[in-house]
Design a protein around this motif. Sequence first.
Motif, PDB file in Angstrom:
ATOM      1  N   GLY A   8       0.659  -1.120   0.135  1.00  0.00           N
ATOM      2  CA  GLY A   8       0.179   0.009   0.024  1.00  0.00           C
ATOM      3  C   GLY A   8       0.697   1.269   0.013  1.00  0.00           C
ATOM      4  N   PRO A   9       0.086   2.596   0.035  1.00  0.00           N
ATOM      5  CA  PRO A   9      -1.484   2.201   0.353  1.00  0.00           C
ATOM      6  C   PRO A   9      -1.991   1.909  -0.697  1.00  0.00           C
ATOM      7  N   ILE A  10      -3.371   1.235  -0.354  1.00  0.00           N
ATOM      8  CA  ILE A  10      -4.099   0.669  -1.409  1.00  0.00           C
ATOM      9  C   ILE A  10      -5.562   1.313  -1.268  1.00  0.00           C
ATOM     10  N   SER A  11      -6.171   1.810  -2.448  1.00  0.00           N
ATOM     11  CA  SER A  11      -7.556   2.286  -2.276  1.00  0.00           C
ATOM     12  C   SER A  11      -8.458   1.544  -3.002  1.00  0.00           C
ATOM     13  N   ASP A  12      -9.638   1.141  -2.519  1.00  0.00           N
ATOM     14  CA  ASP A  12     -10.858   0.317  -2.897  1.00  0.00           C
ATOM     15  C   ASP A  12     -12.004   1.286  -2.665  1.00  0.00           C
ATOM     16  N   PRO A  13     -12.587   1.751  -4.109  1.00  0.00           N
ATOM     17  CA  PRO A  13     -11.865   1.560  -5.460  1.00  0.00           C
ATOM     18  C   PRO A  13     -10.661   2.345  -5.531  1.00  0.00           C
ATOM     19  N   ALA A  14     -10.089   1.791  -6.724  1.00  0.00           N
ATOM     20  CA  ALA A  14      -8.573   2.617  -6.829  1.00  0.00           C
ATOM     21  C   ALA A  14      -8.848   3.966  -7.531  1.00  0.00           C
ATOM     22  N   VAL A  15      -8.113   4.858  -6.784  1.00  0.00           N
ATOM     23  CA  VAL A  15      -7.913   6.167  -6.835  1.00  0.00           C
ATOM     24  C   VAL A  15      -6.475   6.623  -7.441  1.00  0.00           C
ATOM     25  N   ARG A  16      -6.327   7.785  -8.039  1.00  0.00           N
ATOM     26  CA  ARG A  16      -5.033   8.379  -8.142  1.00  0.00           C
ATOM     27  C   ARG A  16      -4.562   8.975  -6.915  1.00  0.00           C
ATOM     28  N   ILE A  17      -3.379   8.558  -6.548  1.00  0.00           N
ATOM     29  CA  ILE A  17      -2.947   9.316  -4.793  1.00  0.00           C
ATOM     30  C   ILE A  17      -1.741   9.694  -5.261  1.00  0.00           C
ATOM     31  N   GLY A  18      -1.621  11.087  -5.103  1.00  0.00           N
ATOM     32  CA  GLY A  18      -0.321  11.974  -5.361  1.00  0.00           C
ATOM     33  C   GLY A  18       0.347  12.038  -3.760  1.00  0.00           C
ATOM     34  N   GLU A  19       1.419  12.396  -3.980  1.00  0.00           N
ATOM     35  CA  GLU A  19       2.363  13.008  -2.802  1.00  0.00           C
ATOM     36  C   GLU A  19       2.812  14.379  -3.010  1.00  0.00           C
ATOM     37  N   VAL A  20       2.708  15.154  -2.024  1.00  0.00           N
ATOM     38  CA  VAL A  20       3.434  16.459  -2.099  1.00  0.00           C
ATOM     39  C   VAL A  20       4.131  16.616  -0.521  1.00  0.00           C
ATOM     40  N   THR A  21       4.960  17.372  -0.436  1.00  0.00           N
ATOM     41  CA  THR A  21       5.610  17.825   0.837  1.00  0.00           C
ATOM     42  C   THR A  21       5.141  19.071   1.364  1.00  0.00           C
ATOM     43  N   ASP A  22       4.754  19.146   2.572  1.00  0.00           N
ATOM     44  CA  ASP A  22       4.053  20.279   3.086  1.00  0.00           C
ATOM     45  C   ASP A  22       5.231  21.350   3.750  1.00  0.00           C
ATOM     46  N   PRO A  23       4.834  22.390   4.156  1.00  0.00           N
ATOM     47  CA  PRO A  23       6.060  23.432   4.759  1.00  0.00           C
ATOM     48  C   PRO A  23       6.882  22.953   6.181  1.00  0.00           C
ATOM     49  N   GLY A  82       8.062  19.878   6.064  1.00  0.00           N
ATOM     50  CA  GLY A  82       8.788  18.608   5.395  1.00  0.00           C
ATOM     51  C   GLY A  82       8.006  17.335   5.537  1.00  0.00           C
ATOM     52  N   ASN A  83       6.789  17.466   5.837  1.00  0.00           N
ATOM     53  CA  ASN A  83       5.998  16.004   5.827  1.00  0.00           C
ATOM     54  C   ASN A  83       5.448  15.660   4.631  1.00  0.00           C
ATOM     55  N   VAL A  84       5.162  14.250   4.188  1.00  0.00           N
ATOM     56  CA  VAL A  84       4.526  13.597   3.396  1.00  0.00           C
ATOM     57  C   VAL A  84       3.035  13.767   3.371  1.00  0.00           C
ATOM     58  N   CYS A  85       2.525  14.502   2.436  1.00  0.00           N
ATOM     59  CA  CYS A  85       1.005  14.556   2.470  1.00  0.00           C
ATOM     60  C   CYS A  85       0.380  13.800   1.111  1.00  0.00           C
ATOM     61  N   MET A  86      -0.582  12.843   1.278  1.00  0.00           N
ATOM     62  CA  MET A  86      -1.132  12.250   0.067  1.00  0.00           C
ATOM     63  C   MET A  86      -2.352  13.063  -0.130  1.00  0.00           C
ATOM     64  N   ARG A  87      -2.681  13.257  -1.519  1.00  0.00           N
ATOM     65  CA  ARG A  87      -3.828  13.804  -2.059  1.00  0.00           C
ATOM     66  C   ARG A  87      -4.485  12.687  -2.952  1.00  0.00           C
ATOM     67  N   MET A  88      -5.878  12.930  -2.916  1.00  0.00           N
ATOM     68  CA  MET A  88      -6.597  12.162  -3.749  1.00  0.00           C
ATOM     69  C   MET A  88      -8.099  12.546  -3.767  1.00  0.00           C
ATOM     70  N   VAL A  89      -8.678  12.075  -4.359  1.00  0.00           N
ATOM     71  CA  VAL A  89     -10.424  12.607  -4.674  1.00  0.00           C
ATOM     72  C   VAL A  89     -11.206  11.384  -4.328  1.00  0.00           C
ATOM     73  N   VAL A  90     -11.904  11.492  -3.223  1.00  0.00           N
ATOM     74  CA  VAL A  90     -12.669  10.397  -2.897  1.00  0.00           C
ATOM     75  C   VAL A  90     -14.229  10.008  -3.840  1.00  0.00           C
ATOM     76  N   PRO A  91     -14.316   9.123  -4.207  1.00  0.00           N
ATOM     77  CA  PRO A  91     -15.525   9.041  -5.216  1.00  0.00           C
ATOM     78  C   PRO A  91     -16.869   9.160  -4.638  1.00  0.00           C
ATOM     79  N   ALA A  92     -17.772   9.684  -5.191  1.00  0.00           N
ATOM     80  CA  ALA A  92     -19.148   9.239  -4.518  1.00  0.00           C
ATOM     81  C   ALA A  92     -19.365   7.880  -4.113  1.00  0.00           C
ATOM     82  N   GLY A  93     -19.894   7.873  -2.868  1.00  0.00           N
ATOM     83  CA  GLY A  93     -19.994   6.611  -2.283  1.00  0.00           C
ATOM     84  C   GLY A  93     -18.949   6.271  -1.294  1.00  0.00           C
ATOM     85  N   GLY A  94     -17.524   6.658  -1.426  1.00  0.00           N
ATOM     86  CA  GLY A  94     -16.709   6.612  -0.530  1.00  0.00           C
ATOM     87  C   GLY A  94     -15.627   5.611  -0.904  1.00  0.00           C
TER      88      GLY A  94
END
Length: 305
Positions: free
Chosen positions: A38-53, A55-67
């Motif tokens: 992982g990380p594994i999402s079900d259903p599969a969604v695109r998971i991106g990573e950014v670095t916050d001010p 220095g932490n790793v933050c994951m970004r995604m869009v949760v589909p309708a239904g969750g």
Amino acid sequence: MFIRFGYEIGISCDQPTPMMTYLSVDRGRRCDIISERGPISDPAVRIGEVTDPHGNVCMRMVVPAGGLHLSYDAVVADSGRPDAVNLEAKAVPVEKLPSVCLPYLSASRYCETDRFAELAWRLFGDIEPGWSRVKAICDYVHERLIFSYGYAPALRTAMEAHEERAGVCRDYAHLAVTLCRCMNMPARYVNGYMGDIGVTGDPAPMDFNAWFEVYLQDRWYTFDARHNIPRIGRIAVARGRDAADIPLIQTFGKHELTTFKVWTHMEETGAMTKPHSQPDVSLLSPWFSEQWSRHVREREHGREH
């Protein structure tokens, strides 16, 4: 030694909803990961990573309708040594602090230093600046608060925890961080994994943990006002001024948490050939400690008389 850790989190949304999470292991520990899924999402969604001010790793995604359902499972190699202790570590004068430490001296969302300054100097002003002073703060917070998931509003500030005398690990960390900052010692909030390794098992549901770090001498040292003893097997996820900087889950729209399970325990090998130790209870289920129940009864009795 090897430590197995991970989570299962379920989110329900009525419509597509952007979400950010602070669930990724700190970059400093990624080199210690032996195996992971992982990380594994079900259903599969695109998971991106950014670095916050911070220095932490933050994951970004869009949760589909239904969750969706997020899961992660990994094994990390650990030294097995408890938190470092340096009784001789001195506080650094503010004018000599590295610039990166300065944001951790000021008030933040949950750490109201302006409301604690007088109390802090009265309680700790005569104690030598450095390790002894931080330890005295930890002792005070540890004795001041009662731990229980039965009383854990997410928006409680350090002052509210201090006056209500109750909270969870987040509240212990916020109060200790605030008092350290009042005494001109940079302090930052940390969340991550910490299992019951080398100590008696805790009957509370396993959760992400919160502790704090203080800059002394020439480095950041780990402190934990809730447990108030050096612990084994911490796995940091993120650091910030307080919990507002590093929410585990932040959605930009309405959502409901449907599953929340966390595990952290010793493992014989790093191969992940066996299922992880499934938590017996979820944090979504009500849980109250006997100590907290007793505290509530005594407090209500006092109000009646």
